[in-house]
Scaffold this active site. Structure first.
Site, mmCIF file in Angstrom:
data_model
loop_
_atom_site.group_PDB
_atom_site.id
_atom_site.type_symbol
_atom_site.label_atom_id
_atom_site.label_comp_id
_atom_site.label_asym_id
_atom_site.label_seq_id
_atom_site.Cartn_x
_atom_site.Cartn_y
_atom_site.Cartn_z
ATOM 1 N N GLU A 77 0.771 -1.232 0.097
ATOM 2 C CA GLU A 77 -0.032 0.056 -0.035
ATOM 3 C C GLU A 77 0.873 1.444 -0.214
ATOM 4 O O GLU A 77 0.560 2.452 -0.496
ATOM 5 C CB GLU A 77 -1.157 0.103 1.230
ATOM 6 C CG GLU A 77 -2.078 -0.869 1.101
ATOM 7 C CD GLU A 77 -3.060 -0.559 -0.116
ATOM 8 O OE1 GLU A 77 -2.905 0.386 -0.584
ATOM 9 O OE2 GLU A 77 -3.527 -1.823 -0.703
ATOM 10 N N TYR A 160 -5.831 6.935 4.070
ATOM 11 C CA TYR A 160 -6.142 5.939 3.156
ATOM 12 C C TYR A 160 -5.452 4.582 3.350
ATOM 13 O O TYR A 160 -6.023 3.511 3.601
ATOM 14 C CB TYR A 160 -5.761 6.141 1.765
ATOM 15 C CG TYR A 160 -5.632 5.167 0.757
ATOM 16 C CD1 TYR A 160 -6.830 4.521 0.226
ATOM 17 C CD2 TYR A 160 -4.269 4.755 0.551
ATOM 18 C CE1 TYR A 160 -6.639 3.328 -0.481
ATOM 19 C CE2 TYR A 160 -4.393 3.641 -0.190
ATOM 20 C CZ TYR A 160 -5.427 2.812 -0.601
ATOM 21 O OH TYR A 160 -5.146 1.790 -1.478
ATOM 22 N N ASP A 178 -9.894 5.775 -1.868
ATOM 23 C CA ASP A 178 -8.798 6.285 -2.500
ATOM 24 C C ASP A 178 -9.124 7.084 -3.732
ATOM 25 O O ASP A 178 -10.520 7.270 -3.934
ATOM 26 C CB ASP A 178 -8.015 5.198 -2.841
ATOM 27 C CG ASP A 178 -8.636 4.278 -4.263
ATOM 28 O OD1 ASP A 178 -9.657 4.195 -4.424
ATOM 29 O OD2 ASP A 178 -7.783 4.077 -5.149
ATOM 30 N N CYS A 233 -13.084 3.343 -15.008
ATOM 31 C CA CYS A 233 -13.614 4.648 -14.918
ATOM 32 C C CYS A 233 -12.369 5.591 -14.513
ATOM 33 O O CYS A 233 -12.113 6.127 -13.427
ATOM 34 C CB CYS A 233 -14.595 4.787 -13.530
ATOM 35 S SG CYS A 233 -15.525 6.457 -13.440
ATOM 36 N N CYS A 240 -16.804 3.799 -20.462
ATOM 37 C CA CYS A 240 -18.420 3.718 -20.001
ATOM 38 C C CYS A 240 -19.148 2.474 -20.663
ATOM 39 O O CYS A 240 -20.170 2.035 -20.160
ATOM 40 C CB CYS A 240 -19.178 5.092 -20.316
ATOM 41 S SG CYS A 240 -18.237 6.396 -19.463
ATOM 42 N N CYS A 243 -18.756 -0.502 -18.448
ATOM 43 C CA CYS A 243 -18.916 -0.082 -16.914
ATOM 44 C C CYS A 243 -20.303 -0.569 -16.506
ATOM 45 O O CYS A 243 -21.390 -0.546 -17.018
ATOM 46 C CB CYS A 243 -18.963 1.261 -16.534
ATOM 47 S SG CYS A 243 -19.152 1.588 -14.871
ATOM 48 N N CYS A 249 -25.334 6.314 -13.996
ATOM 49 C CA CYS A 249 -24.205 7.189 -13.510
ATOM 50 C C CYS A 249 -24.671 8.615 -13.817
ATOM 51 O O CYS A 249 -25.075 8.855 -15.139
ATOM 52 C CB CYS A 249 -23.228 6.744 -14.320
ATOM 53 S SG CYS A 249 -21.716 7.731 -14.007
#
Length: 335
Positions: A77, A160, A178, A233, A240, A243, A249
DNA sequence: TAGCCGTGGGC
DNA sequence: TGCCCAAGGCT
């Protein structure tokens, strides 16, 4: 400047509402849109995102394997902060092989950590990770904490990263917000294409409202949402058509308005570039480097001095005998 | 809160 | 060719 169209809200709609972006008046006089999720209840969003992840999103990344330790998750991370996966992979492999536990890294020198960081960027993270390892050994008996609030007391671990470690290493039910998740939610809920600044409390509330009650499912959802932002995204060219959330959306409905973004400071000729060049020269040799070598790495004397001073101040570089310089901070027992 | 902090790949 | 970007954190 064009404003984004809020998602349609029907009168008398049910109560499931998620709020994102800046709730209330924002500095530029805009009121955030409230997105009515009556037509796309939270459960449906979760289901669609998880189904998409299982079918298309799942990448075999080493820090996602079932046998990873909390320490390895933490290392990954930190490395992934502002850094593409493809560049993290080789360095992560080297680090986790060399320092598989907090104890092993704590026993190394900070200079070793900085050198092994290579060209990942933001080299202070190597120092922070080393300091975090020592703190974990000293304060927590070598066990990576599982509470976000405790994790966030470690150097280089912010909100985060603390949430990510708690969720992914310990399967705690924690919202992991995030930049990918922020972008997905901002677009989906309010039609804002590029959320800016520090994450707002309202964004955390929106994500909390979406997060499944079951902790394990919540962690899966967090990974899936991050993956959706990373693969579909995306900031520049969102897919899109692929998605799972397109139909509901707000941003897509509004015709994908461009939005505005903050300009970033030029890099070429900056002190950052100078620091990077000096560090590259110091990494090149296993021994301390002369000022002449550093001058070759960054010829401008004024900027070189300034950059070197900041590197020393950060503990990334220190003076060595003979007027030379070396990686890592000055050791306490060097005098 | 805004400015600062690296690096290299992709478009 | 430059510009934009990538799982943030610190001061």
């Amino acid at each position: 400047m064009r404003r984004n169209t809020p998602a349609q809200t029907r009168p008398g709609a049910a109560s499931t509402r998620l709020i994102t972006g800046s709730a209330g008046p924002d500095p530029r006089g805009r009121r955030a849109a409230l997105s009515d999720l009556t037509q796309a209840p939270a459960q449906r969003v979760v289901h669609r995102v998880l189904a998409w992840y299982r079918r298309h999103g799942r990448r075999d990344l080493p820090w996602r394997r079932s046998d990873v330790t909390p320490w390895q998750v933490l290392v990954s991370e930190v490395m992934l902060q502002q850094t593409p996966v493809s560049r993290v992979l080789p360095v992560y492999a080297v680090w986790t092989a060399r320092w598989p536990t907090p104890q092993s890294l704590a026993a190394a020198t900070p200079a070793d950590a900085v050198r092994a960081w290579g060209r990942l960027g933001y080299p202070r993270r190597a120092l922070w990770l080393h300091q975090a390892a020592r703190a974990i050994v000293d304060r927590f008996g070598g066990i990576v904490p599982d509470e976000p609030g405790v994790l966030a007391t470690l150097p280089g671990i912010g909100r985060y990263t603390a949430a990510a470690v708690a969720a992914f290493a310990y399967r705690r039910r924690v919202a992991v917000l995030d930049t990918n998740v922020r972008r997905v939610l901002a677009r989906f809920l309010t039609g804002v294409p590029h959320p800016t600044g520090t994450p707002r409390a309202a964004e955390h509330r929106s994500l909390d409202a979406l997060l499944p009650k079951n902790a394990d499912r919540a962690a899966q959802f967090s990974v899936a949402l991050m993956e959706l932002g990373a693969l579909i995204c995306t900031s520049r060219s969102p897919g899109c058509a692929r998605c799972p959330l397109t139909t509901d959306c707000a941003w897509h409905r509004a015709g994908r308005p461009a939005g505005t973004r903050r300009p970033r400071a030029p890099y070429t000729g900056s002190d950052r570039q100078a620091r990077g060049a000096l560090l590259a020269a110091l990494r090149e040799y296993p021994h301390p480097v002369s000022t002449a070598d550093l001058a070759r790495a960054w010829p401008d004397p004024t900027q070189r001095r300034r950059a070197l001073a900041s590197l020393v101040s950060d503990g990334l570089v220190s003076c060595a005998p003979g007027g030379r310089y070396q990686l890592g901070p000055a050791t306490a027992d060097a005098t």
